[in-house]
Design a protein around this motif. Structure first.
Motif, PDB file in Angstrom:
ATOM      1  N   SER A 275       0.822  -1.212   0.000  1.00  0.00           N
ATOM      2  CA  SER A 275       0.000   0.000   0.000  1.00  0.00           C
ATOM      3  C   SER A 275       0.853   1.258   0.000  1.00  0.00           C
ATOM      4  O   SER A 275       0.412   2.314  -0.437  1.00  0.00           O
ATOM      5  N   PHE A 276       2.102   1.158   0.490  1.00  0.00           N
ATOM      6  CA  PHE A 276       2.967   2.332   0.516  1.00  0.00           C
ATOM      7  C   PHE A 276       3.137   2.904  -0.887  1.00  0.00           C
ATOM      8  O   PHE A 276       3.187   4.114  -1.081  1.00  0.00           O
ATOM      9  N   LEU A 277       3.258   2.021  -1.871  1.00  0.00           N
ATOM     10  CA  LEU A 277       3.559   2.487  -3.216  1.00  0.00           C
ATOM     11  C   LEU A 277       2.400   3.233  -3.847  1.00  0.00           C
ATOM     12  O   LEU A 277       2.559   3.878  -4.875  1.00  0.00           O
ATOM     13  N   LYS A 278       1.216   3.126  -3.267  1.00  0.00           N
ATOM     14  CA  LYS A 278       0.080   3.887  -3.790  1.00  0.00           C
ATOM     15  C   LYS A 278       0.178   5.354  -3.375  1.00  0.00           C
ATOM     16  O   LYS A 278      -0.483   6.212  -3.951  1.00  0.00           O
ATOM     17  N   THR A 279       1.004   5.651  -2.379  1.00  0.00           N
ATOM     18  CA  THR A 279       1.130   7.020  -1.879  1.00  0.00           C
ATOM     19  C   THR A 279       2.543   7.558  -2.057  1.00  0.00           C
ATOM     20  O   THR A 279       2.927   8.520  -1.407  1.00  0.00           O
ATOM     21  N   ALA A 280       3.329   6.925  -2.908  1.00  0.00           N
ATOM     22  CA  ALA A 280       4.714   7.359  -3.110  1.00  0.00           C
ATOM     23  C   ALA A 280       4.760   8.709  -3.810  1.00  0.00           C
ATOM     24  O   ALA A 280       3.836   9.101  -4.526  1.00  0.00           O
ATOM     25  N   SER A 281       5.847   9.430  -3.596  1.00  0.00           N
ATOM     26  CA  SER A 281       6.053  10.713  -4.261  1.00  0.00           C
ATOM     27  C   SER A 281       7.488  10.776  -4.766  1.00  0.00           C
ATOM     28  O   SER A 281       8.352  10.006  -4.332  1.00  0.00           O
ATOM     29  N   ILE A 282       7.723  11.699  -5.692  1.00  0.00           N
ATOM     30  CA  ILE A 282       9.048  11.827  -6.301  1.00  0.00           C
ATOM     31  C   ILE A 282       9.477  13.287  -6.292  1.00  0.00           C
ATOM     32  O   ILE A 282       8.685  14.180  -6.609  1.00  0.00           O
ATOM     33  N   GLY A 283      10.738  13.509  -5.927  1.00  0.00           N
ATOM     34  CA  GLY A 283      11.318  14.839  -5.967  1.00  0.00           C
ATOM     35  C   GLY A 283      12.492  14.889  -6.923  1.00  0.00           C
ATOM     36  O   GLY A 283      13.286  13.941  -6.993  1.00  0.00           O
ATOM     37  N   LEU A 284      12.597  15.982  -7.679  1.00  0.00           N
ATOM     38  CA  LEU A 284      13.679  16.174  -8.641  1.00  0.00           C
ATOM     39  C   LEU A 284      14.559  17.334  -8.186  1.00  0.00           C
ATOM     40  O   LEU A 284      14.052  18.385  -7.780  1.00  0.00           O
ATOM     41  N   ALA A 285      15.862  17.128  -8.289  1.00  0.00           N
ATOM     42  CA  ALA A 285      16.813  18.181  -7.920  1.00  0.00           C
ATOM     43  C   ALA A 285      17.813  18.387  -9.052  1.00  0.00           C
ATOM     44  O   ALA A 285      18.783  17.629  -9.182  1.00  0.00           O
ATOM     45  N   PRO A 286      17.612  19.387  -9.910  1.00  0.00           N
ATOM     46  CA  PRO A 286      18.601  19.684 -10.959  1.00  0.00           C
ATOM     47  C   PRO A 286      19.902  20.192 -10.318  1.00  0.00           C
ATOM     48  O   PRO A 286      19.879  20.946  -9.346  1.00  0.00           O
ATOM     49  N   PHE A 287      21.051  19.791 -10.877  1.00  0.00           N
ATOM     50  CA  PHE A 287      22.335  20.233 -10.330  1.00  0.00           C
ATOM     51  C   PHE A 287      23.420  20.094 -11.396  1.00  0.00           C
ATOM     52  O   PHE A 287      23.256  19.377 -12.383  1.00  0.00           O
ATOM     53  N   ARG A 288      24.524  20.784 -11.152  1.00  0.00           N
ATOM     54  CA  ARG A 288      25.713  20.627 -11.980  1.00  0.00           C
ATOM     55  C   ARG A 288      26.824  20.073 -11.100  1.00  0.00           C
ATOM     56  O   ARG A 288      27.081  20.605 -10.014  1.00  0.00           O
ATOM     57  N   PRO A 289      27.458  18.971 -11.526  1.00  0.00           N
ATOM     58  CA  PRO A 289      28.488  18.343 -10.692  1.00  0.00           C
ATOM     59  C   PRO A 289      29.563  19.334 -10.273  1.00  0.00           C
ATOM     60  O   PRO A 289      30.054  20.126 -11.068  1.00  0.00           O
ATOM     61  N   GLY A 290      29.898  19.294  -9.009  1.00  0.00           N
ATOM     62  CA  GLY A 290      30.940  20.162  -8.477  1.00  0.00           C
ATOM     63  C   GLY A 290      30.433  21.481  -7.943  1.00  0.00           C
ATOM     64  O   GLY A 290      31.113  22.128  -7.146  1.00  0.00           O
ATOM     65  N   GLU A 291      29.226  21.894  -8.366  1.00  0.00           N
ATOM     66  CA  GLU A 291      28.684  23.169  -7.895  1.00  0.00           C
ATOM     67  C   GLU A 291      27.825  23.011  -6.642  1.00  0.00           C
ATOM     68  O   GLU A 291      27.617  23.980  -5.919  1.00  0.00           O
ATOM     69  N   THR A 292      27.314  21.814  -6.411  1.00  0.00           N
ATOM     70  CA  THR A 292      26.467  21.543  -5.248  1.00  0.00           C
ATOM     71  C   THR A 292      26.968  20.289  -4.550  1.00  0.00           C
ATOM     72  O   THR A 292      27.260  19.289  -5.206  1.00  0.00           O
ATOM     73  N   SER A 303      13.341  17.462  -0.244  1.00  0.00           N
ATOM     74  CA  SER A 303      12.436  18.589  -0.043  1.00  0.00           C
ATOM     75  C   SER A 303      11.361  18.615  -1.128  1.00  0.00           C
ATOM     76  O   SER A 303      10.171  18.826  -0.850  1.00  0.00           O
ATOM     77  N   ALA A 304      11.772  18.376  -2.383  1.00  0.00           N
ATOM     78  CA  ALA A 304      10.813  18.367  -3.486  1.00  0.00           C
ATOM     79  C   ALA A 304       9.815  17.218  -3.339  1.00  0.00           C
ATOM     80  O   ALA A 304       8.625  17.371  -3.637  1.00  0.00           O
ATOM     81  N   ALA A 305      10.287  16.044  -2.881  1.00  0.00           N
ATOM     82  CA  ALA A 305       9.389  14.905  -2.695  1.00  0.00           C
ATOM     83  C   ALA A 305       8.358  15.197  -1.613  1.00  0.00           C
ATOM     84  O   ALA A 305       7.181  14.809  -1.726  1.00  0.00           O
ATOM     85  N   LEU A 306       8.773  15.897  -0.559  1.00  0.00           N
ATOM     86  CA  LEU A 306       7.827  16.266   0.495  1.00  0.00           C
ATOM     87  C   LEU A 306       6.793  17.260  -0.030  1.00  0.00           C
ATOM     88  O   LEU A 306       5.607  17.193   0.320  1.00  0.00           O
ATOM     89  N   GLU A 307       7.217  18.204  -0.857  1.00  0.00           N
ATOM     90  CA  GLU A 307       6.276  19.140  -1.463  1.00  0.00           C
ATOM     91  C   GLU A 307       5.269  18.397  -2.345  1.00  0.00           C
ATOM     92  O   GLU A 307       4.089  18.748  -2.403  1.00  0.00           O
ATOM     93  N   VAL A 315       4.753  14.267  -8.375  1.00  0.00           N
ATOM     94  CA  VAL A 315       6.124  14.523  -8.805  1.00  0.00           C
ATOM     95  C   VAL A 315       6.357  16.028  -8.806  1.00  0.00           C
ATOM     96  O   VAL A 315       5.596  16.779  -9.409  1.00  0.00           O
ATOM     97  N   ARG A 316       7.417  16.486  -8.101  1.00  0.00           N
ATOM     98  CA  ARG A 316       7.712  17.919  -8.061  1.00  0.00           C
ATOM     99  C   ARG A 316       9.195  18.168  -8.256  1.00  0.00           C
ATOM    100  O   ARG A 316      10.038  17.388  -7.810  1.00  0.00           O
ATOM    101  N   LYS A 317       9.514  19.293  -8.893  1.00  0.00           N
ATOM    102  CA  LYS A 317      10.895  19.732  -9.025  1.00  0.00           C
ATOM    103  C   LYS A 317      11.231  20.646  -7.854  1.00  0.00           C
ATOM    104  O   LYS A 317      10.371  21.375  -7.352  1.00  0.00           O
ATOM    105  N   TYR A 318      12.473  20.598  -7.412  1.00  0.00           N
ATOM    106  CA  TYR A 318      12.918  21.418  -6.287  1.00  0.00           C
ATOM    107  C   TYR A 318      12.682  22.894  -6.566  1.00  0.00           C
ATOM    108  O   TYR A 318      13.006  23.410  -7.641  1.00  0.00           O
ATOM    109  N   SER A 319      12.102  23.563  -5.570  1.00  0.00           N
ATOM    110  CA  SER A 319      11.849  24.998  -5.650  1.00  0.00           C
ATOM    111  C   SER A 319      12.615  25.703  -4.536  1.00  0.00           C
ATOM    112  O   SER A 319      12.307  25.497  -3.351  1.00  0.00           O
ATOM    113  N   PRO A 320      13.614  26.540  -4.857  1.00  0.00           N
ATOM    114  CA  PRO A 320      14.347  27.266  -3.807  1.00  0.00           C
ATOM    115  C   PRO A 320      13.427  28.141  -2.967  1.00  0.00           C
ATOM    116  O   PRO A 320      13.636  28.273  -1.751  1.00  0.00           O
TER     117      PRO A 320
END
Length: 331
Positions: A275-292, A303-307, A315-320
């Motif tokens: 049943s957990f998978l029926k309520t799963a969420s996904i968060g996306l975090a765009p980044f450039r290697p070495g900068e973050t 943070s995006a997954a919680l939003e 499904v949500r993308k990270y929002s600063p």
């Protein structure tokens, strides 16, 4: 140990060990050299049976690092998870027309590399250019050395980088792989994806009523579904109790990829009884290697997954901006 042959599960077990196409290792070469000396034969190898090839993790007397799987005795060893001896390939109807026989190989002996779950990964094998008989003592030694190879494989697999429940690389490996991207001077934008299966209260309630084994079962089933959805050439990581992470294919558009990930969630939910998978969420975090920093990348995806849990879209993308609201609230 009883072998349970299932090709899909066998290939999945091989993929999870992350051995294919890795660099040579003196640990394996030492065992291969010993097998060659024991049988007084010029050729020996640690051979892993992939979907269409035999790939050599270690080899003595062989120039190439793989051969086709078709008509390869090592494939029979993997499929049957048992010892295979061919005194003379030219006299055996299965292998008289094989590539090995055409290259002048006449003798073959292979002992299986078997996982704890009974899957045959491949063989420790010895080969010669003349027909040959095998002594019982030689076969016993070959099987012992095959078990030594398997013990080394499991040791490397488990040494602090693999989660014992899911069988996936853990958060430490995820961070190291992100740092490797930076060391490769890869300035391409990437997207870290975090799949959050359950809310904290779901984990707590499930453990309280069903015990810790219930959560473990959900994690194992989910890990299998995530691996199947990603395919064998992409890596999933187990980064939290019920959280998995992976990197999106390079150069994808974040907005377009969000739609694809919704389909990804639906596919996982349909393939699971949890049943957990029926309520799963996904968060996306765009980044450039070495900068973050890797830790910050994972935090952003979380943070995006919680939003996403508080929205109509799972499904949500990270929002600063949204993130700063929570930072100020926490402070």
């Amino acid at each position: 140990m009883t072998a349970q042959y299932n090709e899909a599960e066998r290939l999945d077990a091989l993929t999870r060990l992350r051995l294919l196409d890795t660099s040579p290792s003196e640990t394996f070469d030492r065992i291969t050299r010993t097998a060659s000396k024991l049988f007084e034969l010029p050729i020996a190898a640690v051979s892993l049976t992939d979907s269409d090839r035999q790939w050599f993790k270690s080899r003595i007397g062989v120039q190439h690092d793989s051969i086709p799987r078709d008509k390869a005795p090592c494939a029979e060893v993997a499929e049957t998870a048992s010892v295979v001896v061919v005194p003379d390939l030219m006299e055996d109807p299965r292998y008289s027309t094989s590539p090995l026989a055409e290259q002048g190989i006449r003798f073959y002996a292979g002992a299986p590399l078997i996982t704890r779950d009974g899957h045959g990964l491949g063989a420790l094998c010895v080969l010669g250019v003349k027909p040959r008989a095998v002594l019982d003592s030689e076969l016993t030694a070959l099987k012992d050395m095959a078990e030594m190879v398997m013990a080394q494989i499991e040791l490397q697999h488990a040494f602090g980088r693999i989660d014992p429940v899911s069988g996936l690389p853990n958060r430490l490996q995820f961070f190291e792989d992100l740092m490797d991207l930076a060391r490769d001077h890869n300035n391409t934008q990437h997207i870290a994806v975090l799949v959050d299966l359950a809310r904290d209260e779901q984990i707590s309630s499930g453990t309280r009523v069903m015990g810790a084994g219930y959560i473990d079962d959900i994690v194992r089933a989910s890990a299998r579904l995530v691996r199947e959805a990603l395919g064998s050439n992409r890596t999933a990581y187990h980064v939290g109790a019920t959280q998995f992470a992976f990197l999106a294919p390079p150069d994808v558009d974040p907005s377009e990829y969000q739609t694809r990930l919704q389909d990804f969630l639906d596919r996982i939910a349909k393939g699971s009884t949890g049943s957990f998978l029926k309520t799963a969420s996904i968060g996306l975090a765009p980044f450039r290697p070495g900068e973050t920093e890797p830790l910050a990348i994972l935090r952003m995806a979380h943070s995006a997954a919680l939003e996403a849990r508080g929205s109509l879209n799972a499904v949500r993308k990270y929002s600063p901006e949204e993130d700063q609201v929570h930072v100020r609230r926490f402070a």
